[in-house]
Design an enzyme around this catalytic site. Sequence first.
Site, PDB file in Angstrom:
ATOM      1  N   ILE A  31       0.815  -1.217   0.000  1.00  0.00           N
ATOM      2  CA  ILE A  31       0.000   0.000   0.000  1.00  0.00           C
ATOM      3  C   ILE A  31       0.849   1.267   0.000  1.00  0.00           C
ATOM      4  CG2 ILE A  31      -2.126  -0.924   0.998  1.00  0.00           C
ATOM      5  CD1 ILE A  31      -1.102  -0.100   3.747  1.00  0.00           C
ATOM      6  N   GLY A  32       2.142   1.114   0.123  1.00  0.00           N
ATOM      7  CA  GLY A  32       2.980   2.314   0.139  1.00  0.00           C
ATOM      8  C   GLY A  32       4.401   1.990  -0.235  1.00  0.00           C
ATOM      9  N   GLY A  34       7.946   4.150   0.259  1.00  0.00           N
ATOM     10  CA  GLY A  34       8.537   5.423   0.689  1.00  0.00           C
ATOM     11  C   GLY A  34      10.039   5.358   0.689  1.00  0.00           C
ATOM     12  N   THR A  35      10.618   6.384   1.248  1.00  0.00           N
ATOM     13  CA  THR A  35      12.059   6.452   1.364  1.00  0.00           C
ATOM     14  C   THR A  35      12.558   5.273   2.196  1.00  0.00           C
ATOM     15  OG1 THR A  35      11.604   8.776   1.582  1.00  0.00           O
ATOM     16  CG2 THR A  35      13.881   8.117   1.874  1.00  0.00           C
ATOM     17  N   TYR A  36      11.765   4.918   3.167  1.00  0.00           N
ATOM     18  CA  TYR A  36      12.125   3.851   4.087  1.00  0.00           C
ATOM     19  C   TYR A  36      12.080   2.463   3.507  1.00  0.00           C
ATOM     20  CZ  TYR A  36      12.229   5.779   8.766  1.00  0.00           C
ATOM     21  OH  TYR A  36      12.579   6.399   9.911  1.00  0.00           O
ATOM     22  N   VAL A  39       5.426  -0.410   2.398  1.00  0.00           N
ATOM     23  CA  VAL A  39       4.402  -0.550   3.442  1.00  0.00           C
ATOM     24  C   VAL A  39       3.366  -1.543   2.905  1.00  0.00           C
ATOM     25  CG1 VAL A  39       2.707   0.648   4.874  1.00  0.00           C
ATOM     26  CG2 VAL A  39       4.765   1.857   4.126  1.00  0.00           C
ATOM     27  N   ASP A 163       7.277  16.870   8.359  1.00  0.00           N
ATOM     28  CA  ASP A 163       6.954  16.345   7.020  1.00  0.00           C
ATOM     29  C   ASP A 163       5.440  16.237   6.849  1.00  0.00           C
ATOM     30  OD1 ASP A 163       7.495  15.578   4.453  1.00  0.00           O
ATOM     31  OD2 ASP A 163       8.034  13.512   4.945  1.00  0.00           O
TER      32      ASP A 163
HETATM   33  N1  LIG Z   1      -0.639   2.675   9.250  1.00  0.00           N
HETATM   34  C1  LIG Z   1      -0.870   2.746   7.954  1.00  0.00           C
HETATM   35  N2  LIG Z   1      -2.039   2.322   7.443  1.00  0.00           N
HETATM   36  C2  LIG Z   1      -2.283   2.383   6.130  1.00  0.00           C
HETATM   37  N3  LIG Z   1      -1.431   2.887   5.229  1.00  0.00           N
HETATM   38  C3  LIG Z   1      -0.248   3.330   5.659  1.00  0.00           C
HETATM   39  C4  LIG Z   1       0.100   3.283   7.047  1.00  0.00           C
HETATM   40  N4  LIG Z   1       1.335   3.811   7.186  1.00  0.00           N
HETATM   41  C5  LIG Z   1       1.732   4.167   5.949  1.00  0.00           C
HETATM   42  N5  LIG Z   1       0.786   3.879   5.030  1.00  0.00           N
HETATM   43  C6  LIG Z   1       0.843   4.136   3.575  1.00  0.00           C
HETATM   44  O1  LIG Z   1       2.184   4.054   3.132  1.00  0.00           O
HETATM   45  C7  LIG Z   1       2.629   5.325   2.626  1.00  0.00           C
HETATM   46  C8  LIG Z   1       4.080   5.531   2.985  1.00  0.00           C
HETATM   47  O2  LIG Z   1       4.206   5.478   4.399  1.00  0.00           O
HETATM   48  P1  LIG Z   1       5.249   6.394   5.174  1.00  0.00           P
HETATM   49  O3  LIG Z   1       5.044   7.815   4.743  1.00  0.00           O
HETATM   50  O4  LIG Z   1       5.146   6.104   6.618  1.00  0.00           O
HETATM   51  O5  LIG Z   1       6.587   5.818   4.572  1.00  0.00           O
HETATM   52  P2  LIG Z   1       7.892   6.594   4.187  1.00  0.00           P
HETATM   53  O6  LIG Z   1       8.855   5.578   3.724  1.00  0.00           O
HETATM   54  O7  LIG Z   1       8.300   7.407   5.336  1.00  0.00           O
HETATM   55  O8  LIG Z   1       7.352   7.490   2.980  1.00  0.00           O
HETATM   56  P3  LIG Z   1       7.879   8.891   2.408  1.00  0.00           P
HETATM   57  O9  LIG Z   1       9.282   8.719   2.053  1.00  0.00           O
HETATM   58  O10 LIG Z   1       6.970   9.109   1.198  1.00  0.00           O
HETATM   59  O11 LIG Z   1       7.634   9.933   3.448  1.00  0.00           O
HETATM   60  C9  LIG Z   1       1.666   6.352   3.222  1.00  0.00           C
HETATM   61  O12 LIG Z   1       1.549   7.485   2.383  1.00  0.00           O
HETATM   62  C10 LIG Z   1       0.373   5.563   3.299  1.00  0.00           C
HETATM   63  O13 LIG Z   1      -0.320   5.587   2.074  1.00  0.00           O
END
Ligand SMILES: Nc1ncnc2c1ncn2[C@@H]1O[C@H](COP(=O)(O)OP(=O)(O)OP(=O)(O)O)[C@@H](O)[C@H]1O
Length: 484
Positions: A31-32, A34-36, A39, A163
């Site tokens: 569902i996601g 990200g940089t990390y 998800v 952020d």
């Molecule tokens: N608890 C959750 N429930 C549902 N979806 C989630 C949840 N946490 C994150 N996501 C989904 O995953 C995406 C990325 O999560 P998150 O921003 O925490 O990761 P990130 O690696 O820090 O991303 P970025 O680098 O874009 O900031 C979110 O935009 C969201 O759509």
Amino acid sequence: MSIAAPGQLNLTEYSSWGSRTVDNFEKLEQIGEGTYGQVYMAREIATGEIVALKKIRMDKEREGFPITAIREIKILKKLQHDNVIKLKEIVTSPGPEKEDQGRPDGNKYRGGIYMVFEYMDHDLTGLADRPGMRFSVPQIKCYMRQLLTGLHYCHVNQVLHRDIKGSNLLIDNEGNLKLADFGLARSFSSDHNANLTNRVITLWYRPPELLLGATKYGPAVDLWSVGCIFAELLHGKPLFPGSNEPELISKIFELCGSPDEVNWPTVSKLPLYNNFKPSRPIKRRLGDFFRDCGDRHAVELLEKMLTLDPEQRISAKDALDAEYFWTDPLPCDPKTLPKYESSHEFQTKKKRQQQRQQHEENAKRQKLQHHPSRGLPPIQQSGHNAQMRNQPMHGSQPPVPASGHHYGKPRGPAGGGPGSRYHQGHLNRGYGSGPYPPPQARGPPPYGSNYPPQGGGPGPGPGPYGGSGAGRGGSNRNQQYGWQ
Ligand SMILES: Nc1ncnc2c1ncn2[C@@H]1O[C@H](COP(=O)(O)OP(=O)(O)OP(=O)(O)O)[C@@H](O)[C@H]1O
């Protein structure tokens, strides 16, 4: 559930963290991204509970566990609030996983580490990007109020989010909004004396003080980002879609006016002020720009959030007390909001991409249909099936108007006068000076009773919160140890 006092870690409940493996969960879908890392939506096998698993990306980390993840875990342990995402547990995977096999591996720890979060059905960007999506005024007020309540809680607990953007605001089908992604967050002290990095906050949501090189800053940085989100909800598209810092600054000055010794007394002390000083003063026209939205109180609040001088920018607490939240139509009760099929930015982007591909394929086929000698069979374009292909992806969503949805520009490159009653009571706000006081100047704002409109259709909203779609600029997430 015991709650940590402001500024303190509550570690007693977390002794079991990390003792379970990811095998206790079944991954359902991504569902996601990200940089990390990725998800996933996942199901806990023993209980059937649906959760979100955020994998901590280790492949770039030769130095060990990423500092951003350490910060996020530490901060989320401390924050417990209805409008802040709940980190339930950390789980591990002992060896390299399927998706990691075959990759060159520089990291010392070959297993995977996951954060287990409560699952949220949507993020604000994904929800807004749904075709035909329109938010009603009470719905916008409801989301804004929850966003500010969560942020006020963070600030009282001396945490800067750093952020705030649509994809980090998670929404469930009960209408609850929660702040997520604390990977760039950090604790601050109320004297604001430490030097902090200014390479934070996704570009489009980054405040002028950071763009002008400030390294001493406070909660006001988050309020600018909230102002950008609010403007996006009112305007239907991102307000400052600059693709680089100079372009962003000039977009901000065009609308908010250029800073000077009068509207921002300390601005000339900022390191980059002279680099970006416009050749002649630019008049502020934010109020005029938003006049058509027809909501005086909304514009008044927006003016206070998008105030250039961070010292004069409204605080989350004062924003919650703004007339906007206390005049008709009132914020709706979250529970009365329509339920939508799950929509995360990652998925809506992917769906759009698939639709584009499908569209291109159809166009190609149609072209060939006109030239049958080229040999491909024509496809059935008319009738029920053809219509069904263009339906929204589920049956349960409210009827949506055919028009009114804006897709924004394509994603950008990586990276993406105060109102008349304006008072300065938020100067020297003294965060962290006591326990978290829920904003109670007027008691909890009342809920409107007649929203959302029956059937969940569009309310008397000022316009769609359009799918900004476009690159909200990459956050300049500094994965290394150098940033503070
Ligand atoms: N608890 C959750 N429930 C549902 N979806 C989630 C949840 N946490 C994150 N996501 C989904 O995953 C995406 C990325 O999560 P998150 O921003 O925490 O990761 P990130 O690696 O820090 O991303 P970025 O680098 O874009 O900031 C979110 O935009 C969201 O759509």
